[in-house]
Design a protein around this motif. Structure first.
Motif, PDB file in Angstrom:
ATOM      1  N   ASP A 248      80.505  57.193  66.181  1.00  0.00           N
ATOM      2  CA  ASP A 248      79.876  55.944  65.772  1.00  0.00           C
ATOM      3  C   ASP A 248      78.605  55.677  66.573  1.00  0.00           C
ATOM      4  OD1 ASP A 248      81.288  55.488  68.108  1.00  0.00           O
ATOM      5  OD2 ASP A 248      82.220  53.631  67.458  1.00  0.00           O
ATOM      6  N   PHE A 249      77.624  55.141  65.866  1.00  0.00           N
ATOM      7  CA  PHE A 249      76.382  54.685  66.479  1.00  0.00           C
ATOM      8  C   PHE A 249      76.550  53.218  66.867  1.00  0.00           C
ATOM      9  CE2 PHE A 249      74.833  58.393  64.342  1.00  0.00           C
ATOM     10  CZ  PHE A 249      73.670  58.780  65.001  1.00  0.00           C
ATOM     11  N   VAL A 256      70.200  49.048  61.950  1.00  0.00           N
ATOM     12  CA  VAL A 256      71.301  49.466  61.082  1.00  0.00           C
ATOM     13  C   VAL A 256      70.815  50.277  59.886  1.00  0.00           C
ATOM     14  CG1 VAL A 256      73.035  48.596  59.457  1.00  0.00           C
ATOM     15  CG2 VAL A 256      72.924  47.663  61.778  1.00  0.00           C
ATOM     16  N   ASN A 257      69.910  49.731  59.117  1.00  0.00           N
ATOM     17  CA  ASN A 257      69.509  50.425  57.892  1.00  0.00           C
ATOM     18  C   ASN A 257      68.641  51.637  58.167  1.00  0.00           C
ATOM     19  OD1 ASN A 257      70.533  48.916  55.374  1.00  0.00           O
ATOM     20  ND2 ASN A 257      69.885  47.280  56.763  1.00  0.00           N
ATOM     21  N   ALA A 258      67.871  51.610  59.253  1.00  0.00           N
ATOM     22  CA  ALA A 258      67.068  52.781  59.607  1.00  0.00           C
ATOM     23  C   ALA A 258      67.965  53.960  59.958  1.00  0.00           C
ATOM     24  CB  ALA A 258      66.144  52.448  60.771  1.00  0.00           C
ATOM     25  N   VAL A 259      69.038  53.712  60.699  1.00  0.00           N
ATOM     26  CA  VAL A 259      69.964  54.787  61.066  1.00  0.00           C
ATOM     27  C   VAL A 259      70.739  55.260  59.838  1.00  0.00           C
ATOM     28  CG1 VAL A 259      72.019  55.360  62.414  1.00  0.00           C
ATOM     29  CG2 VAL A 259      70.145  54.096  63.479  1.00  0.00           C
ATOM     30  N   LEU A 263      70.748  59.104  58.397  1.00  0.00           N
ATOM     31  CA  LEU A 263      71.975  59.885  58.204  1.00  0.00           C
ATOM     32  C   LEU A 263      72.089  60.355  56.755  1.00  0.00           C
ATOM     33  CD1 LEU A 263      74.590  57.860  60.323  1.00  0.00           C
ATOM     34  CD2 LEU A 263      73.269  59.874  60.992  1.00  0.00           C
ATOM     35  N   ARG A 264      71.892  59.454  55.817  1.00  0.00           N
ATOM     36  CA  ARG A 264      72.033  59.824  54.414  1.00  0.00           C
ATOM     37  C   ARG A 264      70.991  60.873  54.009  1.00  0.00           C
ATOM     38  NH1 ARG A 264      75.231  60.819  52.745  1.00  0.00           N
ATOM     39  NH2 ARG A 264      74.787  60.479  50.519  1.00  0.00           N
ATOM     40  N   ALA A 265      69.780  60.762  54.555  1.00  0.00           N
ATOM     41  CA  ALA A 265      68.739  61.739  54.228  1.00  0.00           C
ATOM     42  C   ALA A 265      69.097  63.130  54.715  1.00  0.00           C
ATOM     43  CB  ALA A 265      67.408  61.297  54.834  1.00  0.00           C
ATOM     44  N   ASN A 266      70.049  63.209  55.661  1.00  0.00           N
ATOM     45  CA  ASN A 266      70.464  64.497  56.203  1.00  0.00           C
ATOM     46  C   ASN A 266      71.879  64.882  55.769  1.00  0.00           C
ATOM     47  OD1 ASN A 266      68.385  65.635  58.338  1.00  0.00           O
ATOM     48  ND2 ASN A 266      68.324  63.395  58.472  1.00  0.00           N
ATOM     49  N   GLY A 267      72.362  64.263  54.695  1.00  0.00           N
ATOM     50  CA  GLY A 267      73.645  64.645  54.120  1.00  0.00           C
ATOM     51  C   GLY A 267      74.858  64.200  54.907  1.00  0.00           C
ATOM     52  N   ILE A 268      74.707  63.193  55.762  1.00  0.00           N
ATOM     53  CA  ILE A 268      75.811  62.684  56.576  1.00  0.00           C
ATOM     54  C   ILE A 268      76.321  61.393  55.950  1.00  0.00           C
ATOM     55  CG2 ILE A 268      76.483  61.821  58.860  1.00  0.00           C
ATOM     56  CD1 ILE A 268      74.246  63.603  60.022  1.00  0.00           C
ATOM     57  N   ASP A 269      77.629  61.319  55.715  1.00  0.00           N
ATOM     58  CA  ASP A 269      78.227  60.131  55.113  1.00  0.00           C
ATOM     59  C   ASP A 269      78.361  59.007  56.138  1.00  0.00           C
ATOM     60  OD1 ASP A 269      78.502  61.485  52.732  1.00  0.00           O
ATOM     61  OD2 ASP A 269      80.654  61.894  52.990  1.00  0.00           O
ATOM     62  N   VAL A 270      77.993  57.800  55.715  1.00  0.00           N
ATOM     63  CA  VAL A 270      78.301  56.589  56.491  1.00  0.00           C
ATOM     64  C   VAL A 270      79.653  56.098  55.995  1.00  0.00           C
ATOM     65  CG1 VAL A 270      77.610  54.230  57.021  1.00  0.00           C
ATOM     66  CG2 VAL A 270      75.869  56.026  56.805  1.00  0.00           C
ATOM     67  N   ALA A 304      68.064  62.647  64.198  1.00  0.00           N
ATOM     68  CA  ALA A 304      67.209  61.749  63.423  1.00  0.00           C
ATOM     69  C   ALA A 304      67.730  60.316  63.487  1.00  0.00           C
ATOM     70  CB  ALA A 304      67.128  62.229  61.972  1.00  0.00           C
ATOM     71  N   GLY A 305      69.056  60.164  63.489  1.00  0.00           N
ATOM     72  CA  GLY A 305      69.627  58.835  63.643  1.00  0.00           C
ATOM     73  C   GLY A 305      69.373  58.257  65.021  1.00  0.00           C
ATOM     74  N   LEU A 306      69.561  59.072  66.064  1.00  0.00           N
ATOM     75  CA  LEU A 306      69.320  58.611  67.431  1.00  0.00           C
ATOM     76  C   LEU A 306      67.875  58.176  67.631  1.00  0.00           C
ATOM     77  CD1 LEU A 306      71.350  61.288  69.436  1.00  0.00           C
ATOM     78  CD2 LEU A 306      71.863  58.837  69.298  1.00  0.00           C
ATOM     79  N   ASP A 307      66.955  58.823  66.936  1.00  0.00           N
ATOM     80  CA  ASP A 307      65.541  58.480  67.075  1.00  0.00           C
ATOM     81  C   ASP A 307      65.238  57.063  66.600  1.00  0.00           C
ATOM     82  OD1 ASP A 307      64.903  60.932  68.179  1.00  0.00           O
ATOM     83  OD2 ASP A 307      64.262  61.821  66.267  1.00  0.00           O
ATOM     84  N   GLN A 308      66.139  56.479  65.839  1.00  0.00           N
ATOM     85  CA  GLN A 308      65.949  55.114  65.330  1.00  0.00           C
ATOM     86  C   GLN A 308      66.574  54.054  66.239  1.00  0.00           C
ATOM     87  OE1 GLN A 308      63.997  54.818  62.618  1.00  0.00           O
ATOM     88  NE2 GLN A 308      63.896  57.064  62.626  1.00  0.00           N
ATOM     89  N   THR A 309      67.111  54.476  67.387  1.00  0.00           N
ATOM     90  CA  THR A 309      67.836  53.549  68.263  1.00  0.00           C
ATOM     91  C   THR A 309      67.152  53.404  69.617  1.00  0.00           C
ATOM     92  OG1 THR A 309      69.243  55.237  69.307  1.00  0.00           O
ATOM     93  CG2 THR A 309      69.985  54.347  67.192  1.00  0.00           C
ATOM     94  N   ASN A 310      67.483  52.325  70.293  1.00  0.00           N
ATOM     95  CA  ASN A 310      67.009  52.106  71.658  1.00  0.00           C
ATOM     96  C   ASN A 310      68.051  52.670  72.622  1.00  0.00           C
ATOM     97  OD1 ASN A 310      65.462  51.154  73.841  1.00  0.00           O
ATOM     98  ND2 ASN A 310      66.572  49.211  73.883  1.00  0.00           N
ATOM     99  N   SER A 311      68.175  53.995  72.606  1.00  0.00           N
ATOM    100  CA  SER A 311      69.182  54.663  73.433  1.00  0.00           C
ATOM    101  C   SER A 311      68.593  55.028  74.791  1.00  0.00           C
ATOM    102  CB  SER A 311      69.679  55.931  72.735  1.00  0.00           C
ATOM    103  OG  SER A 311      70.358  55.615  71.539  1.00  0.00           O
TER     104      SER A 311
END
Length: 323
Positions: A248-249, A256-259, A263-270, A304-311
């Motif tokens: 989980d992110f 939320v929607n950016a991540v 994920l969806r653009a890379n074939g990963i199910d939410v 790609a998902g992590l790149d959208q977060t303030n990690s």
């Protein structure tokens, strides 16, 4: 000019206000009672009371994993390991005003309400109840909880609540070393290079924990990565050239929607999105995911998902026990 009676009344009021101020500063503790510190807690007694061994982690968080090794679960027909997606846990943190424990419990449908009643009977709060994965058999739910008080009593109460489930709890003795993984394994070095973080091998499962860069507070207490407040990424081999991912992110509302889009653009199910806490600041949302395929390609999607977060930036690995 003040009369003697008025001066006396004012004096009494000042005394009452001063006494109340002292009580408020004391946080309601008994007068003269010393605050318990981390070193004062007998953590071996805590793990014995809960029935599983624990580990002291970064930030003085004592974490006890309670994986559902009794369950044989598949997701989309793929068998999942307990350390991959079936990890109940309890994360204890001793504060100046007492211990805090939080975590989540993996429960079969029929176990949910008996365990919830047990939590309430022992003074715990339920802070979330939901799925983490879809197309899962048998169906399991994840119950998030929180408790405050004496660490040993919290462990005893949690053990009692879990007695309404088949969660494996035994005397807290060191488990035997994990068997050497067999069959196809994931290349941790390649995954580290793609994700930009250092993973930890737990048998055949590779685990990553990525904290938030900002400080998260709940009722004035900091919620730490080892308590589960971090993006969790788990990977396991599923075939000769394939792997599965879940986790989980941890997200702010604006992420939320950016991540989800990444994920969806890379074939990963939410597979789910919800809260795990009740009073945290800033507000957090937890987005769960699943995919099965080429491990390198899936890792790129997660990056790609992590790149959208303030990690937080690259760091030493944080052990992820039972999540």
């Amino acid at each position: 000019m003040k009369t003697p009676l008025r001066r006396a009344v004012l004096s009494v009021c000042v005394t009452i206000v001063s006494t109340a101020t002292v009580l408020l500063i004391g946080g309601g503790a008994a007068a003269g009672a010393p605050s318990r510190q981390v070193a004062d807690v007998d953590w071996s007694a805590v793990q014995d009371a809960l029935g599983r061994p624990g580990t002291m982690m970064a930030g003085d968080v004592y974490r006890i994993g309670m994986p559902r090794t009794d369950l044989k679960v598949t997701v989309n027909g793929v068998p999942v390991q307990a350390g991959f997606a079936l990890g109940s846990y309890a994360a204890f943190k001793q504060m100046a005003d007492g211990a805090m424990v939080m975590g989540d419990l993996v429960l079969l449908d029929e176990e949910v309400n008996p365990v919830m009643s047990g939590l309430f009977d022992n003074g715990f709060e339920a802070s979330g109840l939901h799925n983490h994965l879809n197309t899962i058999a048998p169906h399991v739910m994840y119950m998030h909880y929180e408790g405050h008080g004496d660490a040993l009593q919290l462990a005893q109460g949690l053990h009692q609540a879990l007695s309404a489930s088949n969660t494996p709890l035994s005397p807290a003795v060191p488990p035997p070393p994990a068997a050497t993984p067999t069959g196809p394994q994931l290349d941790v070095g390649i995954l580290d290079g793609i994700l930009g973080y250092t993973g930890r091998a737990n048998g055949s499962v590779v685990q990553y924990s990525v904290p938030r860069a900002e400080t998260i507070l709940e009722n004035g207490h900091e919620l730490l990565a080892a308590m589960g407040v971090a993006t969790a990424i788990n990977l396991q081999p599923s075939g000769a050239t394939t792997g599965s991912i879940t986790g989980d992110f941890v997200l702010r509302a604006g992420e939320v929607n950016a991540v989800a889009g990444a994920l969806r653009a890379n074939g990963i199910d939410v597979t789910a999105m919800h809260q795990h806490h009740l009073n945290e600041q800033p507000r957090l949302f937890y987005m769960h995911f699943w995919a099965n395929g080429d491990p390198g390609a899936l890792a790129q999607g997660l990056r790609a998902g992590l790149d959208q977060t303030n990690s937080a930036s690259l760091q030493a690995p944080v052990a992820v026990i039972g999540k």
